[in-house]
Scaffold this active site. Sequence first.
Site, PDB file in Angstrom:
ATOM      1  N   ALA A 170      -3.135  -5.751  -2.955  1.00 13.50           N
ATOM      2  CA  ALA A 170      -1.975  -6.040  -1.994  1.00 13.50           C
ATOM      3  C   ALA A 170      -2.227  -7.545  -1.238  1.00 13.50           C
ATOM      4  CB  ALA A 170      -2.305  -4.968  -0.879  1.00 13.50           C
ATOM      5  N   ASP A 211       1.121  -1.328  -4.883  1.00 14.14           N
ATOM      6  CA  ASP A 211       0.084  -0.544  -4.868  1.00 14.14           C
ATOM      7  C   ASP A 211      -0.517  -0.759  -5.911  1.00 14.14           C
ATOM      8  OD1 ASP A 211      -0.451   2.143  -2.979  1.00 14.14           O
ATOM      9  OD2 ASP A 211      -1.686   2.040  -4.979  1.00 14.14           O
ATOM     10  N   CYS A 229      -5.251   3.829   9.626  1.00 16.40           N
ATOM     11  CA  CYS A 229      -6.080   4.916   9.689  1.00 16.40           C
ATOM     12  C   CYS A 229      -7.538   4.908   9.900  1.00 16.40           C
ATOM     13  CB  CYS A 229      -5.660   5.807   8.493  1.00 16.40           C
ATOM     14  SG  CYS A 229      -6.122   5.033   6.889  1.00 16.40           S
ATOM     15  N   PHE A 273       0.949  -1.257   0.149  1.00 16.69           N
ATOM     16  CA  PHE A 273       0.140  -0.112  -0.109  1.00 16.69           C
ATOM     17  C   PHE A 273       0.916   1.188   0.104  1.00 16.69           C
ATOM     18  CE2 PHE A 273      -2.442  -3.364   2.527  1.00 16.69           C
ATOM     19  CZ  PHE A 273      -3.500  -3.383   1.689  1.00 16.69           C
ATOM     20  N   ASP A 291       0.656  -0.446   4.936  1.00 19.61           N
ATOM     21  CA  ASP A 291      -0.070   0.959   5.262  1.00 19.61           C
ATOM     22  C   ASP A 291      -1.256   0.846   4.762  1.00 19.61           C
ATOM     23  OD1 ASP A 291      -0.646   3.385   6.533  1.00 19.61           O
ATOM     24  OD2 ASP A 291       0.526   4.424   5.196  1.00 19.61           O
TER      25      ASP A 291
END
Length: 401
Positions: free
Chosen positions: A284, A255, A344, A233, A304
């Site tokens: 991914a 990615d 996140c 990622f 990530d």
Amino acid sequence: MTSVPFNRPVVRLRPKAEARAIRHGFPWVYSDELVLDRRTGALEPGTLATLEDAERRAMGLVTVNPASRIVARMLDRDAGAALDSAWFTKRLTQALALRERLYPDPYYRLVHAEADGFPGIVIDRFGDTAVIQPNAAWAEQHLDTLVAALCAVTGVTNVVKNGTGRARGLEGLPEETVILRGDVAGPVPVPMNGAVYMADLLGGQKTGLFYDQRDNHAFAARLAKGGRVLDVFSHVGGFALAALAAGAQSALAVDGSEPALVLAEAGAKAMGASDRFQTRQSDAFEALEAMGSEGQTFDLVVCDPPAFAPHRKALDAGLRAYERIARLAAPLVAPGGSLVLCSCSHAADLTQFRAACTRGIGKGRRQGQLIHTGFAGPDHPMLPQLAESGYLKALAYRLDA
């Protein structure tokens, strides 16, 4: 305190609402805390109103959206405040002063929504260019004043409006990306942690670059010196390019976006590291599974991903996805190597995320030490009353030899 404007509508808390929390700095008023009569329900999103407690005492100036679960957001504790040029200039000056203390070069998040006193507004700075995300109706209505103050305070000459994202739809705003001032011709080079990143300010994700990972990039890069790095990622090369700048032997960026990887390659070229950098366009999960079946290993593996749990309804599925990432990534770490896992997701707190990662690493038949827990950098400040603003988590493990 100035007097309350007589022509400004008033919204009022219910008697059982937690007025004390709002007086102590909590910036939001939820729909079940406000008297939602016909008059209040008819207010247009972005309307400026005076917030009163149940005893009709003014508490501050708020922006209202009756269609949202968060009906009112605090703009100013002075209910009589005017949102004029001086108001914007003062807050932007305060935000700039913090960033200039933190960073020697003008590349950072300048405004981080509520934490900087601008609910629903994000501004990232790229040298003489700024990208504004006005994700709230009130911001759209005062955009001209905001842009003028921004240019005057910072000296930026180019301003881009990135009007994309789910939040704008909730505010009844259209999606659009436009240049408001100056000109932006192609990707912008951004120096960070010794690396060079190419940020697409007009067509990239969010504002074009994720400044929030700056400190986590730097920590992971310390683990990468002299080693082989896998960055999954990767977007425009986030962890991979920082690792190369710190002396990694090689880095592979994975990615799903070809344009993002093209920008990553351009960044590697700009920093003279093309010979040590490779990319792989792939889903991914599929890439991790394929490399595992091939028996590949790396000294540092970083994952990530985007937010797997952006809201509460997605929490269980999101935690399963984080666990799966950890399970697939752990076997790719060479004995004694490092694994960095990031989230996140607002809905997944640190304890839940860490538990999911621990389960995944175990199911990947690995064990390790948790050596570091990272968060967003200081240009992404948090309100202590608002746990939702602490969205970014990065866990670094040293896995068994």
